[in-house]
Design a protein around this motif. Structure first.
Motif, PDB file in Angstrom:
ATOM      1  N   THR A 172      11.595   3.261   9.000  1.00 59.07           N
ATOM      2  CA  THR A 172      11.984   4.681   8.987  1.00 59.07           C
ATOM      3  C   THR A 172      11.530   5.385  10.266  1.00 59.07           C
ATOM      4  N   ALA A 214       7.997   8.206 -12.191  1.00 62.84           N
ATOM      5  CA  ALA A 214       9.339   8.698 -12.499  1.00 62.84           C
ATOM      6  C   ALA A 214      10.126   8.833 -11.202  1.00 62.84           C
ATOM      7  N   ALA A 215      11.454   8.919 -11.343  1.00 61.44           N
ATOM      8  CA  ALA A 215      12.319   9.010 -10.170  1.00 61.44           C
ATOM      9  C   ALA A 215      12.026  10.270  -9.374  1.00 61.44           C
ATOM     10  N   GLU A 216      11.636  11.334 -10.060  1.00 59.52           N
ATOM     11  CA  GLU A 216      11.332  12.588  -9.389  1.00 59.52           C
ATOM     12  C   GLU A 216      10.428  13.410 -10.294  1.00 59.52           C
ATOM     13  N   LEU A 263       9.601   5.139   2.676  1.00 58.19           N
ATOM     14  CA  LEU A 263      10.519   4.201   2.034  1.00 58.19           C
ATOM     15  C   LEU A 263      10.140   4.157   0.563  1.00 58.19           C
ATOM     16  N   MET A 264      11.121   4.459  -0.283  1.00 58.34           N
ATOM     17  CA  MET A 264      10.881   4.452  -1.724  1.00 58.34           C
ATOM     18  C   MET A 264      11.178   3.050  -2.247  1.00 58.34           C
ATOM     19  N   ASN A 265      10.124   2.337  -2.666  1.00 61.38           N
ATOM     20  CA  ASN A 265      10.292   0.975  -3.160  1.00 61.38           C
ATOM     21  C   ASN A 265      10.308   0.981  -4.675  1.00 61.38           C
ATOM     22  N   GLU A 266      11.413   0.569  -5.258  1.00 60.97           N
ATOM     23  CA  GLU A 266      11.444   0.424  -6.710  1.00 60.97           C
ATOM     24  C   GLU A 266      10.773  -0.898  -7.049  1.00 60.97           C
ATOM     25  N   ASN A 324       0.230   8.822 -12.126  1.00 55.98           N
ATOM     26  CA  ASN A 324       1.297   9.283 -11.242  1.00 55.98           C
ATOM     27  C   ASN A 324       0.725   9.972 -10.004  1.00 55.98           C
ATOM     28  N   GLU A 349       9.167  -8.331 -13.626  1.00 55.76           N
ATOM     29  CA  GLU A 349       9.526  -9.741 -13.482  1.00 55.76           C
ATOM     30  C   GLU A 349       9.561 -10.420 -14.840  1.00 55.76           C
ATOM     31  N   ALA A 400      14.866   6.795   2.688  1.00 55.69           N
ATOM     32  CA  ALA A 400      15.077   5.346   2.621  1.00 55.69           C
ATOM     33  C   ALA A 400      14.674   4.826   1.254  1.00 55.69           C
ATOM     34  N   GLU A 401      15.512   3.990   0.686  1.00 54.05           N
ATOM     35  CA  GLU A 401      15.247   3.448  -0.648  1.00 54.05           C
ATOM     36  C   GLU A 401      15.421   1.933  -0.621  1.00 54.05           C
ATOM     37  N   GLY A 402      14.423   1.236  -1.144  1.00 56.36           N
ATOM     38  CA  GLY A 402      14.450  -0.224  -1.145  1.00 56.36           C
ATOM     39  C   GLY A 402      15.280  -0.772  -2.291  1.00 56.36           C
ATOM     40  N   LYS A 408      13.508  -8.052 -17.623  1.00 58.11           N
ATOM     41  CA  LYS A 408      13.381  -8.555 -16.256  1.00 58.11           C
ATOM     42  C   LYS A 408      14.371  -7.800 -15.353  1.00 58.11           C
ATOM     43  N   ARG A 417      11.655  12.675  -3.264  1.00 57.84           N
ATOM     44  CA  ARG A 417      11.169  13.058  -4.590  1.00 57.84           C
ATOM     45  C   ARG A 417      12.078  14.074  -5.292  1.00 57.84           C
ATOM     46  N   GLY A 418      13.382  13.775  -5.286  1.00 61.05           N
ATOM     47  CA  GLY A 418      14.309  14.554  -6.085  1.00 61.05           C
ATOM     48  C   GLY A 418      14.725  15.892  -5.513  1.00 61.05           C
ATOM     49  N   THR A 461       2.016   5.180  -2.364  1.00 59.77           N
ATOM     50  CA  THR A 461       1.770   6.138  -3.436  1.00 59.77           C
ATOM     51  C   THR A 461       2.631   5.761  -4.642  1.00 59.77           C
ATOM     52  N   VAL A 488       0.867  -1.172   0.000  1.00 58.42           N
ATOM     53  CA  VAL A 488       0.000   0.000   0.000  1.00 58.42           C
ATOM     54  C   VAL A 488       0.906   1.225   0.000  1.00 58.42           C
ATOM     55  N   TYR A 533       4.546   6.293  -8.106  1.00 59.36           N
ATOM     56  CA  TYR A 533       5.241   7.312  -8.888  1.00 59.36           C
ATOM     57  C   TYR A 533       5.822   6.682 -10.140  1.00 59.36           C
ATOM     58  N   ASP A 572      10.364  -3.679  -9.750  1.00 63.43           N
ATOM     59  CA  ASP A 572      11.053  -4.180 -10.935  1.00 63.43           C
ATOM     60  C   ASP A 572      10.122  -5.045 -11.768  1.00 63.43           C
ATOM     61  N   ALA A 600       1.807   7.620   2.924  1.00 67.32           N
ATOM     62  CA  ALA A 600       2.850   8.182   2.059  1.00 67.32           C
ATOM     63  C   ALA A 600       2.545   9.633   1.761  1.00 67.32           C
ATOM     64  N   GLU A 605       5.895   4.662  -2.776  1.00 63.83           N
ATOM     65  CA  GLU A 605       6.362   5.189  -1.487  1.00 63.83           C
ATOM     66  C   GLU A 605       5.418   4.734  -0.382  1.00 63.83           C
TER      67      GLU A 605
END
Lengths: 162, 284
Positions: free
Chosen positions: B108, A98-100, A127-130, A146, A134, B147-149, A115, B73-74, A94, A92, A96, A132, B272, A123
């Motif tokens: 965090t 783009a990176a910023e 904690l910013m979860n990227e 966004n 699969e 924090a970045e995962g 992959k 956020r940058g 937010t 759960v 995003y 990926d 968030a 977010e």
């Protein structure tokens, strides 16, 4: 399947920018594919396979409601010549793209992804979860805008796998 | 290329070795680097792809200055040499003894608590915490956490978290025009502060709260957080949503650290984004 239903399905395919789509109902199979010009070509056929085997791909009435963008056939469906994989949110937070703010999105419709490639950031608790990919494939749909909140298990991307 | 760890920092860390656990078992130090989070993330990512990965848990990256310090956020985190702490730590909340999901959610929060405790132990200042983890003194920002995962290849599960923090030790750590909203240890204390001591104590305090997290002592973490987060109850707040700005009154945090806000429509659960506190909120 009547004309209204067919129209509904075509609208749904268009709305979700899918390039290929297949649905089965009451032993009737409908395949929709974009031709070279980008127009949709629907093909209907009767299915001989036992209906029970198709229960795994339930695409009956509920999936046709525009509110439920669930009309993506599971990749496991038998004798499907394309495979769509849906990337869902593991948490759960937010969403995003783009990176910023102002940066180009990680992935858009038409982007070829590999992959392990980052598709988006979610977010949660700062904690910013990227997230990926699969799969190797092509993004055919982005379900969330966004900055929108997403729930656990919510669809984020559809990928046509290769 | 990394640089040798300055002697006084090495001594300050060694003096706390018994409290550090796996933390700071490996330290990478730079006089100047782009972003300590980026360095830590690339070391943690490289590790996860190795056939027999070394354990990145507790890896610490420290820089005297950052050329591309980042916030949420940058946003830029101003990081001139010798004026602040710029530190990133690689943690693995997935190793928590139970309720891993809760450990990840409270990571965090734990870090904010640890940083506030470190500041208090070294300087006597008692920073407040703004949800989820900014450190404030008299409403002005003293420290921030990003924090970045790092995902596991294939499964997409969380492999590790790079937890970075920036703490303003001297007022030179931020542009003077920000002095109404930002502060530093030396401007609050009116005297100089030993940066190496603050850095080492931050790592030791973080190690202790990380241990609480892995041992699933979640309520202890939340209690310590609540004691410093005065604005998390009964304060007017506003936050942005895709549909516009919303407002409400805070009603504490739940077991997962989410901020609860009472609005006209009911109780909102915020996990968030950025929440802004009204000017008249207690202590903020």
């Amino acid at each position: 399947m009547d004309l209204d239903q067919l129209k509904q399905i075509l609208d749904l395919v268009r709305e979700h920018e899918l390039t290929q789509f297949e649905v089965e109902q009451d032993g009737l199979r409908l395949k929709i594919k974009k031709d070279a010009s980008g127009a949709f070509v629907p093909v209907m056929s009767h299915v001989n396979a036992a209906p029970v085997a198709q229960v795994a791909a339930p695409l009956a009435a509920p999936a046709m409601a525009p509110a439920a963008p669930a009309a993506v056939p599971p990749a496991a469906a038998a004798d499907v010549d394309i495979e769509l994989a849906v990337v869902k949110s593991p948490i759960v937070g937010t969403f995003y793209r783009a990176a910023e703010p102002g940066a180009p999105p990680f992935a858009e419709v038409g982007t070829t992804v590999k992959k392990g490639q980052v598709l988006c950031i979610i977010e949660a608790m700062k904690l910013m979860n990227e997230i990926d990919s699969e799969y190797d494939g092509e993004i055919v749909n982005v379900y969330v805008e966004n900055g929108q909140p997403v729930q656990y298990g919510e669809r984020l991307f559809a990928i046509r796998t290769k | 290329m990394s640089d040798p760890l300055p002697t006084e920092l090495r001594h300050a860390i060694e003096a706390r070795r018994d409290r550090l656990g796996p933390l700071a078992s490996r330290i990478v130090y730079f006089e100047t680097t782009g972003s300590t989070n980026d360095v830590a993330a690339s070391l943690a990512s490289a590790d996860r792809l190795e056939a027999s990965p070394t354990d990145v848990e507790g890896l610490v990256v420290i820089a005297d200055a950052q050329t591309a310090g980042r916030g949420r956020r940058g946003r830029t985190w101003f990081s001139p040499p010798g004026a602040g702490l710029y530190v990133s730590v690689v943690l693995r909340p997935g190793r928590a003894r139970e309720s891993v999901e809760r450990a990840i959610a409270l990571l965090t929060i734990s870090a904010g608590v640890a940083l506030a405790e470190a500041v208090e132990r070294v300087t006597g200042l008692s920073p407040a915490i703004k949800w989820p983890n900014d450190l404030l003194v008299e409403r002005r920002k003293l420290a921030g956490i990003l924090a970045e995962g790092v995902a596991s290849p294939g499964s997409g599960a969380l492999h590790a978290v790079v937890l970075g923090f920036g703490l303003n030790v001297m007022s030179a750590a931020y542009p003077p025009e920000l002095s109404t909203i930002v502060t530093s240890l030396d401007s609050e204390l009116g005297r100089g502060v030993d940066r190496a001591e603050v850095c080492a104590e931050a790592l030791a305090s973080l190690a202790e709260r990380y241990r609480d997290l892995l041992d699933a002592r979640y309520d202890a973490i939340l209690d310590a957080w609540r004691a410093r987060a005065f604005g998390s109850r009964g304060a007017k707040v506003e936050w942005d949503t895709p549909a516009g700005v919303r407002t409400g009154v805070t009603e504490g945090v739940d077991a997962m650290g989410a901020l609860l806000v009472r609005t006209g429509e009911g109780l909102e659960r915020i996990v968030a984004g950025e929440v802004r506190w009204g000017l008249h909120a207690a202590r903020y």
